[in-house]
Design an enzyme around this catalytic site. Sequence first.
Site, PDB file in Angstrom:
ATOM      1  N   LYS A   1       0.813  -1.233   0.000  1.00 57.36           N
ATOM      2  CA  LYS A   1       0.000   0.000   0.000  1.00 57.36           C
ATOM      3  C   LYS A   1       0.848   1.286   0.000  1.00 57.36           C
ATOM      4  O   LYS A   1       0.414   2.334   0.466  1.00 57.36           O
ATOM      5  CB  LYS A   1      -0.991   0.045   1.203  1.00 57.36           C
ATOM      6  CG  LYS A   1      -1.830  -1.189   1.400  1.00 57.36           C
ATOM      7  CD  LYS A   1      -2.442  -1.763   0.161  1.00 57.36           C
ATOM      8  CE  LYS A   1      -3.396  -0.879  -0.570  1.00 57.36           C
ATOM      9  NZ  LYS A   1      -3.817  -1.472  -1.872  1.00 57.36           N
TER      10      LYS A   1
ATOM     11  N   ARG B   1       5.535   4.984   3.168  1.00 58.24           N
ATOM     12  CA  ARG B   1       4.472   5.998   3.110  1.00 58.24           C
ATOM     13  C   ARG B   1       4.151   6.418   4.545  1.00 58.24           C
ATOM     14  O   ARG B   1       4.411   5.644   5.488  1.00 58.24           O
ATOM     15  CB  ARG B   1       3.238   5.327   2.482  1.00 58.24           C
ATOM     16  CG  ARG B   1       2.052   6.207   2.222  1.00 58.24           C
ATOM     17  CD  ARG B   1       0.967   5.363   1.534  1.00 58.24           C
ATOM     18  NE  ARG B   1      -0.173   6.159   1.134  1.00 58.24           N
ATOM     19  CZ  ARG B   1      -1.230   5.671   0.509  1.00 58.24           C
ATOM     20  NH1 ARG B   1      -1.296   4.390   0.203  1.00 58.24           N
ATOM     21  NH2 ARG B   1      -2.236   6.458   0.172  1.00 58.24           N
TER      22      ARG B   1
ATOM     23  N   SER C   1      -5.095   2.959   4.078  1.00 61.17           N
ATOM     24  CA  SER C   1      -5.167   2.395   2.730  1.00 61.17           C
ATOM     25  C   SER C   1      -5.356   0.876   2.802  1.00 61.17           C
ATOM     26  O   SER C   1      -6.172   0.301   2.074  1.00 61.17           O
ATOM     27  CB  SER C   1      -3.866   2.733   1.976  1.00 61.17           C
ATOM     28  OG  SER C   1      -3.821   2.073   0.750  1.00 61.17           O
TER      29      SER C   1
ATOM     30  N   TYR D   1      -0.245  10.040 -11.370  1.00 63.12           N
ATOM     31  CA  TYR D   1       0.313   9.978 -12.721  1.00 63.12           C
ATOM     32  C   TYR D   1       0.075   8.609 -13.354  1.00 63.12           C
ATOM     33  O   TYR D   1       0.220   7.576 -12.695  1.00 63.12           O
ATOM     34  CB  TYR D   1       1.826  10.265 -12.689  1.00 63.12           C
ATOM     35  CG  TYR D   1       2.133  11.744 -12.584  1.00 63.12           C
ATOM     36  CD1 TYR D   1       2.368  12.493 -13.738  1.00 63.12           C
ATOM     37  CD2 TYR D   1       2.167  12.381 -11.355  1.00 63.12           C
ATOM     38  CE1 TYR D   1       2.643  13.842 -13.652  1.00 63.12           C
ATOM     39  CE2 TYR D   1       2.440  13.734 -11.261  1.00 63.12           C
ATOM     40  CZ  TYR D   1       2.682  14.458 -12.414  1.00 63.12           C
ATOM     41  OH  TYR D   1       2.951  15.804 -12.321  1.00 63.12           O
TER      42      TYR D   1
ATOM     43  N   LYS E   1      -6.459   0.874  -6.997  1.00 66.21           N
ATOM     44  CA  LYS E   1      -5.563   1.943  -6.531  1.00 66.21           C
ATOM     45  C   LYS E   1      -6.345   3.256  -6.558  1.00 66.21           C
ATOM     46  O   LYS E   1      -7.053   3.527  -7.524  1.00 66.21           O
ATOM     47  CB  LYS E   1      -4.320   2.070  -7.421  1.00 66.21           C
ATOM     48  CG  LYS E   1      -3.631   0.760  -7.745  1.00 66.21           C
ATOM     49  CD  LYS E   1      -2.996   0.079  -6.544  1.00 66.21           C
ATOM     50  CE  LYS E   1      -2.592  -1.342  -6.899  1.00 66.21           C
ATOM     51  NZ  LYS E   1      -2.150  -2.143  -5.795  1.00 66.21           N
ATOM     52  N   GLY E   2      -6.156   4.032  -5.509  1.00 65.43           N
ATOM     53  CA  GLY E   2      -6.836   5.325  -5.448  1.00 65.43           C
ATOM     54  C   GLY E   2      -8.229   5.230  -4.827  1.00 65.43           C
ATOM     55  O   GLY E   2      -9.120   6.015  -5.161  1.00 65.43           O
ATOM     56  N   ARG E   3      -8.418   4.275  -3.903  1.00 61.36           N
ATOM     57  CA  ARG E   3      -9.714   4.187  -3.201  1.00 61.36           C
ATOM     58  C   ARG E   3      -9.885   5.395  -2.293  1.00 61.36           C
ATOM     59  O   ARG E   3      -8.903   5.913  -1.734  1.00 61.36           O
ATOM     60  CB  ARG E   3      -9.774   2.938  -2.305  1.00 61.36           C
ATOM     61  CG  ARG E   3      -9.830   1.631  -3.039  1.00 61.36           C
ATOM     62  CD  ARG E   3     -10.035   0.506  -2.027  1.00 61.36           C
ATOM     63  NE  ARG E   3      -9.972  -0.786  -2.676  1.00 61.36           N
ATOM     64  CZ  ARG E   3      -8.875  -1.521  -2.758  1.00 61.36           C
ATOM     65  NH1 ARG E   3      -7.750  -1.086  -2.232  1.00 61.36           N
ATOM     66  NH2 ARG E   3      -8.905  -2.701  -3.349  1.00 61.36           N
ATOM     67  N   GLU E   4     -11.153   5.782  -2.107  1.00 57.49           N
ATOM     68  CA  GLU E   4     -11.408   6.905  -1.199  1.00 57.49           C
ATOM     69  C   GLU E   4     -11.160   6.438   0.238  1.00 57.49           C
ATOM     70  O   GLU E   4     -11.557   5.321   0.595  1.00 57.49           O
ATOM     71  CB  GLU E   4     -12.869   7.347  -1.358  1.00 57.49           C
ATOM     72  CG  GLU E   4     -13.062   8.794  -0.972  1.00 57.49           C
ATOM     73  CD  GLU E   4     -14.493   9.253  -1.255  1.00 57.49           C
ATOM     74  OE1 GLU E   4     -15.059   9.928  -0.388  1.00 57.49           O
ATOM     75  OE2 GLU E   4     -15.014   8.897  -2.336  1.00 57.49           O
ATOM     76  N   HIS E   5     -10.502   7.261   1.038  1.00 57.80           N
ATOM     77  CA  HIS E   5     -10.216   6.866   2.429  1.00 57.80           C
ATOM     78  C   HIS E   5     -11.303   7.338   3.377  1.00 57.80           C
ATOM     79  O   HIS E   5     -11.916   8.384   3.141  1.00 57.80           O
ATOM     80  CB  HIS E   5      -8.875   7.465   2.889  1.00 57.80           C
ATOM     81  CG  HIS E   5      -7.679   6.790   2.283  1.00 57.80           C
ATOM     82  ND1 HIS E   5      -6.409   6.930   2.776  1.00 57.80           N
ATOM     83  CD2 HIS E   5      -7.555   5.941   1.236  1.00 57.80           C
ATOM     84  CE1 HIS E   5      -5.557   6.211   2.055  1.00 57.80           C
ATOM     85  NE2 HIS E   5      -6.243   5.621   1.108  1.00 57.80           N
TER      86      HIS E   5
HETATM   87  N1  LIG Z   1       2.397   6.847  -8.613  1.00 52.30           N
HETATM   88  C1  LIG Z   1       2.115   6.513  -7.391  1.00 52.30           C
HETATM   89  N2  LIG Z   1       2.953   6.758  -6.445  1.00 52.30           N
HETATM   90  C2  LIG Z   1       2.689   6.427  -5.170  1.00 52.30           C
HETATM   91  N3  LIG Z   1       1.567   5.850  -4.752  1.00 52.30           N
HETATM   92  C3  LIG Z   1       0.724   5.555  -5.671  1.00 52.30           C
HETATM   93  C4  LIG Z   1       0.944   5.873  -7.013  1.00 52.30           C
HETATM   94  N4  LIG Z   1      -0.060   5.443  -7.669  1.00 52.30           N
HETATM   95  C5  LIG Z   1      -0.872   4.905  -6.781  1.00 52.30           C
HETATM   96  N5  LIG Z   1      -0.411   4.980  -5.568  1.00 52.30           N
HETATM   97  C6  LIG Z   1      -1.021   4.512  -4.320  1.00 52.30           C
HETATM   98  O1  LIG Z   1      -0.356   3.366  -3.790  1.00 52.30           O
HETATM   99  C7  LIG Z   1      -1.305   2.600  -3.078  1.00 52.30           C
HETATM  100  C8  LIG Z   1      -1.193   1.180  -3.543  1.00 52.30           C
HETATM  101  O2  LIG Z   1       0.046   0.715  -3.158  1.00 52.30           O
HETATM  102  P1  LIG Z   1       0.579  -0.679  -3.686  1.00 52.30           P
HETATM  103  O3  LIG Z   1       0.592  -0.681  -5.139  1.00 52.30           O
HETATM  104  O4  LIG Z   1       1.864  -0.900  -2.985  1.00 52.30           O
HETATM  105  O5  LIG Z   1      -0.525  -1.680  -3.133  1.00 52.30           O
HETATM  106  S1  LIG Z   1      -0.395  -3.249  -3.015  1.00 52.30           S
HETATM  107  O6  LIG Z   1       0.355  -3.520  -1.833  1.00 52.30           O
HETATM  108  O7  LIG Z   1       0.232  -3.746  -4.221  1.00 52.30           O
HETATM  109  O8  LIG Z   1      -1.797  -3.699  -2.888  1.00 52.30           O
HETATM  110  C9  LIG Z   1      -2.651   3.152  -3.412  1.00 52.30           C
HETATM  111  O9  LIG Z   1      -3.061   3.865  -2.263  1.00 52.30           O
HETATM  112  P2  LIG Z   1      -4.579   4.090  -1.894  1.00 52.30           P
HETATM  113  O10 LIG Z   1      -5.130   4.877  -2.985  1.00 52.30           O
HETATM  114  O11 LIG Z   1      -4.528   4.824  -0.621  1.00 52.30           O
HETATM  115  O12 LIG Z   1      -5.195   2.740  -1.771  1.00 52.30           O
HETATM  116  C10 LIG Z   1      -2.382   4.029  -4.589  1.00 52.30           C
HETATM  117  O13 LIG Z   1      -3.238   5.116  -4.696  1.00 52.30           O
END
Ligand SMILES: Nc1ncnc2c1ncn2[C@@H]1O[C@H](COP(=O)(O)OS(=O)(=O)O)[C@@H](OP(=O)(O)O)[C@H]1O
Length: 450
Positions: free
Chosen positions: A206, A290, A298, A396, A413-417
């Site tokens: 995450k 993070r 997350s 990005y 990725k990008g779920r609302e918290h």
């Molecule tokens: N470019 C970039 N840089 C940094 N972080 C990013 C990026 N893109 C996505 N995210 C956020 O990373 C969260 C997912 O992390 P992971 O890919 O490590 O998740 S996992 O462990 O593979 O499930 C996930 O966090 P949450 O949105 O809070 O769930 C992503 O939003």
Amino acid sequence: MGEAVNGPRTFPNHIYHDQLNNNQGGNHIGREIVRSCDPTVLDTLALTMTKSNGTRSHYSLRNGLVAPKWHKTMGCCAFIISSVLYSLKRFGSYITKKVSWPLMFITLMMSIFMFTLFTDFIPFNRIVYSKDADNSAKGFIPLKGNTQSDRSALHLRRDVYGSDPKITLPLPRASTSSFNALSANGSQQGKAIKRFPACIVFGVSKCGTKAVIEYLKLHPHVVAPRSEINFFNNETLQHQHGLDWYIQQMPPSLDHQITVEKSPDYFQNHLCADLIRAAAPATKLILLLREPIERLVSEYMQLSEKRPGLPEFDKWVIGQDTGDVDQRVPSVMVSAYSEHVSYWLSVFPREQIHIIESQSLRDYPLQEMRRVEKFLNLQPFFQPDDFYYNSTRGFYCMRMRFSGKTQCLGKSKGREHITVSQSIMEKLQNFYQPYNNKLKQILSLDFPWL
Ligand SMILES: Nc1ncnc2c1ncn2[C@@H]1O[C@H](COP(=O)(O)OS(=O)(=O)O)[C@@H](OP(=O)(O)O)[C@H]1O
């Protein structure tokens, strides 16, 4: 930095298994420490495992096989008895004259069956090990484990038994190049083969691990498997399939390309550090960090989607009996980064681990990926046009250079918290503060949240 051994390895023939508790959800990690060697017995490795309840079991490794000693003794006795009976019958002893040939045959078969049933064979070539620059050798024998304390690997540390005499075993090299030879296709110049990863993104979940691996895959000199392999934290995979299976999960690559794998759950499973080090000590590592509470939320959002019955966030993180942050929740402890980082740093040199601050990767992917490129000794490739900001997703996404097609990370990725209440936020901040302080000290890094 450690280096793979070329040529024959030296190994002790007695090791001692100590029980360590790594406090990760009560997991026990077995670590074997070499106590003594008998230079006269060249093909025997004796192990003593101490289990969490204090009992000890003895194993012997002889002629390439490892087996619990009493099982082997039992099998051997059965075999000897039936052989004696067979010989007596064959040469017409008075006692065995009355025993029919079919009965003799069944006895023999039963003995062989018992021998195999009670013996847990592990061939020598399942051992992976390496030798460090300081002349210390490490090896692993994947053992079938019924209990937590029998966990996957036995860890031999040459460095703790000093200058005792060693035995020499004709084992395969444990270096990246030798792993290439394990590929099904063989290593032929100009031909794509499956290789042990040159780099592993080992955490933290995450924190953007998917983003970093997807960005890396834009580079023409990088290949990566589609999904997480989770090999070094899975004792069943290690025991049943071994390292060659792991390598088979990698996409084929050419000589000028590198293989990168991401399995972020390795981070909190400390044994993974030792296993990776033993398998290929030169493996480069990438770690994303993070802000701990954001990471926790997350992970909670992900878990609550998968498990509808999960308690509300407050009840999940705060122990109802104590009213404090609940350290029994594994996700809570994953964010206590210093606990895990200090372990990895005890196994790998600092310069072998590249650390990325998650928010920085989110805001400045080009700069961060250029740093990664340097760390991996890749030819400079990343350009501003490779990334574009997607305002709907809030991060990005990528633009393929040749086709011009765009690609974003999946919907997970990008779920609302959820919004965390002030009181819970304060408890979490107080809880993570000492861990953050320690992290800052051991890494000499200054992230905005440290
Ligand atoms: N470019 C970039 N840089 C940094 N972080 C990013 C990026 N893109 C996505 N995210 C956020 O990373 C969260 C997912 O992390 P992971 O890919 O490590 O998740 S996992 O462990 O593979 O499930 C996930 O966090 P949450 O949105 O809070 O769930 C992503 O939003």
